[in-house]
Write an enzyme that holds these catalytic residues in place. Structure first.
Site, PDB file in Angstrom:
ATOM      1  N   CYS A   1      32.882  37.466  41.120  1.00  0.00           N
ATOM      2  CA  CYS A   1      34.096  38.230  41.338  1.00  0.00           C
ATOM      3  C   CYS A   1      34.372  38.267  42.834  1.00  0.00           C
ATOM      4  O   CYS A   1      33.529  37.897  43.643  1.00  0.00           O
ATOM      5  CB  CYS A   1      33.978  39.650  40.785  1.00  0.00           C
ATOM      6  SG  CYS A   1      32.813  40.698  41.648  1.00  0.00           S
ATOM      7  N   LYS A   2      35.561  38.675  43.168  1.00  0.00           N
ATOM      8  CA  LYS A   2      35.959  38.827  44.564  1.00  0.00           C
ATOM      9  C   LYS A   2      35.940  40.308  44.873  1.00  0.00           C
ATOM     10  O   LYS A   2      36.562  41.105  44.168  1.00  0.00           O
ATOM     11  CB  LYS A   2      37.357  38.253  44.749  1.00  0.00           C
ATOM     12  CG  LYS A   2      37.914  38.403  46.137  1.00  0.00           C
ATOM     13  CD  LYS A   2      39.308  37.804  46.154  1.00  0.00           C
ATOM     14  CE  LYS A   2      39.987  37.953  47.470  1.00  0.00           C
ATOM     15  NZ  LYS A   2      41.324  37.349  47.440  1.00  0.00           N
TER      16      LYS A   2
END
Length: 131
Positions: A4-5
């Site tokens: 994920c970011k």
């Protein structure tokens, strides 16, 4: 599950806003939490609205330019302890030594080999879009 970011931004009140974007059900989903500093440097608390409990998050190690290792613990549901170690990197590719050191830290905290996972990079726009 895939990478994920996550972005971390300071707030005017001294807290940190941690925002993660990830792919869920073929849609980009964003979740945010506000980390409240404690009296100990590098240690934060946050309220889990889902579980109605307070979680403690500690910065175990960081060099600021490359990575950070975080350890989170709390209670989820009736009498269910929650523990998680996370490795955040500024790049999608991790050095082998960093992965080895992270795995060693996890094992020192009682995590088993099969519970230590390095998530694959997704081929989706959620983390690949420029900011």
């Amino acid at each position: 599950m895939s990478m994920c970011k996550t972005t971390v931004a300071p707030s005017a009140d001294g807290s940190l806003n941690l925002t993660s974007t990830f792919l869920r059900k073929n849609q980009c989903e964003t979740r945010a939490m506000q980390l409240q500093p404690t009296e100990r440097p590098g240690r934060y608390n946050y309220h889990s609205p889902h579980w109605g409990s307070i979680h403690s998050m500690s910065v175990v190690e960081t060099n600021y330019d490359e990575y950070a290792v975080l350890y989170t613990q709390g209670i989820q549901g009736p009498h269910q302890d929650f523990r998680m170690a996370s490795l955040y990197s500024r790049t999608k590719t991790l050095k082998d030594k960093l992965k080895e050191d992270f795995a060693a830290f996890c094992k020192s905290q009682g995590f088993t080999e099969d519970s230590i996972v390095f998530l694959p990079e997704p081929a989706d726009k959620c983390i690949n879009e420029p900011e």
